[in-house]
Write a protein that holds these residues in place. Structure first.
Motif, PDB file in Angstrom:
ATOM      1  N   TYR A  55       0.851  -1.178   0.000  1.00 53.02           N
ATOM      2  CA  TYR A  55       0.000   0.000   0.000  1.00 53.02           C
ATOM      3  C   TYR A  55       0.887   1.228   0.000  1.00 53.02           C
ATOM      4  CZ  TYR A  55      -3.603  -3.314   1.347  1.00 53.02           C
ATOM      5  OH  TYR A  55      -4.465  -4.371   1.381  1.00 53.02           O
ATOM      6  N   HIS A  56       0.605   2.125  -0.890  1.00 54.60           N
ATOM      7  CA  HIS A  56       1.349   3.373  -0.943  1.00 54.60           C
ATOM      8  C   HIS A  56       0.520   4.428  -0.239  1.00 54.60           C
ATOM      9  CE1 HIS A  56       4.210   1.591  -3.679  1.00 54.60           C
ATOM     10  NE2 HIS A  56       3.197   1.149  -4.408  1.00 54.60           N
ATOM     11  N   LEU A  57       1.031   4.852   0.887  1.00 55.28           N
ATOM     12  CA  LEU A  57       0.335   5.862   1.655  1.00 55.28           C
ATOM     13  C   LEU A  57       0.919   7.230   1.327  1.00 55.28           C
ATOM     14  CD1 LEU A  57       0.182   4.053   5.098  1.00 55.28           C
ATOM     15  CD2 LEU A  57      -1.578   4.148   3.336  1.00 55.28           C
ATOM     16  N   VAL A  58       0.065   8.124   1.056  1.00 55.02           N
ATOM     17  CA  VAL A  58       0.495   9.483   0.739  1.00 55.02           C
ATOM     18  C   VAL A  58       0.227  10.366   1.934  1.00 55.02           C
ATOM     19  CG1 VAL A  58       0.164  11.435  -0.817  1.00 55.02           C
ATOM     20  CG2 VAL A  58      -0.043   9.072  -1.679  1.00 55.02           C
ATOM     21  N   ARG A  59       1.256  11.044   2.389  1.00 52.35           N
ATOM     22  CA  ARG A  59       1.092  11.983   3.496  1.00 52.35           C
ATOM     23  C   ARG A  59       0.759  13.352   2.940  1.00 52.35           C
ATOM     24  NH1 ARG A  59       6.062  11.302   7.680  1.00 52.35           N
ATOM     25  NH2 ARG A  59       5.278   9.453   8.706  1.00 52.35           N
TER      26      ARG A  59
END
Length: 62
Positions: A55-59
């Motif tokens: 999962y690519h989490l974007v802050r």
């Protein structure tokens, strides 16, 4: 059981013995046939098709 009763005649013991043999054969086939069928139709080179989940989490910088 009555002690005066005649013993079982030979045809009764033969049919009982035959029924025991047939029952044992059916039980053995029932237990072993599925194993042979599964082993016959299963592929020898089973590939592990598990996918790696990432999962690519974007802050957000607010």
């Amino acid at each position: 059981m009555n002690s005066n009763s005649p013993s079982a005649n030979s045809s009764d013991t033969y049919s009982q013995r035959l029924a025991d043999i047939v029952g044992t054969a059916i039980a053995l086939i029932t237990l072993t046939l599925p194993v042979f069928i599964i082993s016959h139709y299963s592929s020898p080179d089973v590939q592990n098709n598990q996918q790696n989940l990432s999962y690519h989490l974007v802050r957000s910088n607010k």
